[in-house]
Design an enzyme around this catalytic site. Structure first.
Site, short mmCIF file in Angstrom:
data_model
loop_
_atom_site.label_atom_id
_atom_site.label_comp_id
_atom_site.label_asym_id
_atom_site.label_seq_id
_atom_site.Cartn_x
_atom_site.Cartn_y
_atom_site.Cartn_z
N PRO A 28 -5.51 8.25 -0.42
CA PRO A 28 -5.91 7.47 -1.77
C PRO A 28 -5.52 8.34 -3.58
O PRO A 28 -5.93 7.98 -4.38
CB PRO A 28 -7.06 6.59 -1.86
CG PRO A 28 -7.33 7.14 -0.26
CD PRO A 28 -6.09 8.30 0.32
N GLU A 58 -12.31 8.87 6.39
CA GLU A 58 -12.28 9.09 5.25
C GLU A 58 -11.31 10.38 4.46
O GLU A 58 -10.80 10.70 3.61
CB GLU A 58 -13.42 10.39 5.17
CG GLU A 58 -14.91 9.58 5.85
CD GLU A 58 -14.73 8.43 4.48
OE1 GLU A 58 -15.50 8.49 3.46
OE2 GLU A 58 -15.11 7.18 5.69
N ARG A 60 16.32 0.46 2.54
CA ARG A 60 16.79 -0.72 0.89
C ARG A 60 17.68 -0.44 0.63
O ARG A 60 18.58 -1.15 0.59
CB ARG A 60 16.16 -2.20 0.74
CG ARG A 60 14.94 -1.32 -0.26
CD ARG A 60 13.79 -2.31 -0.80
NE ARG A 60 15.28 -4.05 -0.97
CZ ARG A 60 15.44 -3.65 -2.19
NH1 ARG A 60 15.24 -2.55 -3.16
NH2 ARG A 60 15.80 -4.51 -3.31
N ASP A 74 18.43 -4.79 -8.59
CA ASP A 74 16.97 -5.12 -8.84
C ASP A 74 16.43 -5.18 -10.66
O ASP A 74 16.08 -3.89 -10.67
CB ASP A 74 16.19 -3.82 -7.53
CG ASP A 74 16.85 -4.27 -6.52
OD1 ASP A 74 17.11 -4.96 -5.75
OD2 ASP A 74 16.02 -3.29 -5.66
#
Ligand code: JEE
Length: 261
Positions: A89, A116, A154, A169
């Site tokens: 994170p 954590e 991909r 894309d």
């Protein structure tokens, strides 16, 4: 390309990596994907991968040593330009440019933590970079690593068949997609924009461009700043903004309209 994924939950990732485009790329030999159980790199009777945080506080922290051992084994198994990425994170946001960069590597190693997080010495000494999927809280790195694998694989030449070209894309063109429709022409009383049934390919191309601009303006105006826009695009954007001011198609919240009818 070779991708190694290190986790305490190998079963959590093996299913998703054994299906769809990723599995087809594996079968075609485009990617050699290996999942490693971090517990195989422990040396105590309990195969411990976590411990209490120094300094106290709630939760557990993933121990560094099993990651060091895992990386030593993986390094012995292959060679070439490598990035070791720790999902976290605290990482820099993973985006399409990062996926492009990864897809050009010979090797990518993805390290997944739980609890954590992981002892900081893994980030310092083993990882080249820390990446995050975005500003929401997961329970571990595995689902984020799966997203990184999909976005990367991909882009490998030959990975996409007639399901589409990675070059077109819309993200890489800097705009959101236009809306898509398929048969039948009426679903539960809802029709299709008539232009798409007209056979007028010039008009269809302009409609799609306009709807891509409209969606981007409404949902991700931040993307417009770096999108490659022609004079005709800027004219369309002005029209869309004017329409909205007059209470046109984009101005009314469509879901609210359904709820109130
Ligand atoms: C790796 C453990 C769980 C949850 C506390 C969270 C407080 C760690 N986009 C992404 N979101 N979450 C992750 C991710 C989560 C992970 C691990 C990635 C390893 N966890 C965990 C909560 C907390 N903090 C942030 O705000 C402050 C820490 C991720 C990615 N990639």
């Amino acid at each position: 390309m070779r991708i190694d994924l290190v986790t305490i939950f190998p079963r959590m990732v093996e299913g998703p990596l054994s299906d769809g485009i990723v599995q087809r790329a594996r079968e075609a030999g485009l990617v050699d994907l290996r999942v490693h159980d971090l517990r195989d790199f422990t040396d105590d009777r309990h195969r411990s991968v976590d411990d209490a945080p120094f300094g106290g506080g709630p939760g557990m922290v993933m121990k560094a040593e099993p990651f060091f051992r895992a990386l030593e084994t993986i390094a012995r198994e292959s060679a070439g330009a490598e990035v070791v990425a720790l999902l976290s994170p605290r990482g820099r946001p993973f985006d399409q440019a990062t996926a492009r960069r990864y897809s050009r590597l010979a090797r990518l190693v993805l390290l997944c933590g739980r609890y954590e997080g992981v002892d900081e010495r893994v980030a310092e000494a083993l990882a080249d970079e820390e990446v995050s999927l975005g500003d929401f809280v997961l329970t571990g790195g595995e689902t984020a690593a799966l997203a990184v694998v999909e976005a990367t694989v991909r882009l490998l030449p030959g990975a996409l068949g007639d399901e589409g070209s990675a070059e077109t894309d819309s993200f890489e063109g800097g705009l959101l997609d236009w809306p898509h429709y398929t048969r039948p022409a009426v679903v539960r009383g809802r029709g299709v924009p008539p232009v798409l049934l007209s056979g007028d390919h010039g008009e269809i191309r302009r409609w799609r461009r306009r709807e891509a601009l409209r969606a981007t303006l409404e949902r991700r105006p931040d993307l417009l700043a770096s999108a490659r826009l022609a004079a005709e695009d800027r004219a369309m954007l002005r029209e869309i903004e004017d329409e909205a001011r007059e209470g046109g198609p984009g101005a009314l919240d469509k879901k609210a309209a359904v709820l109130h009818k």
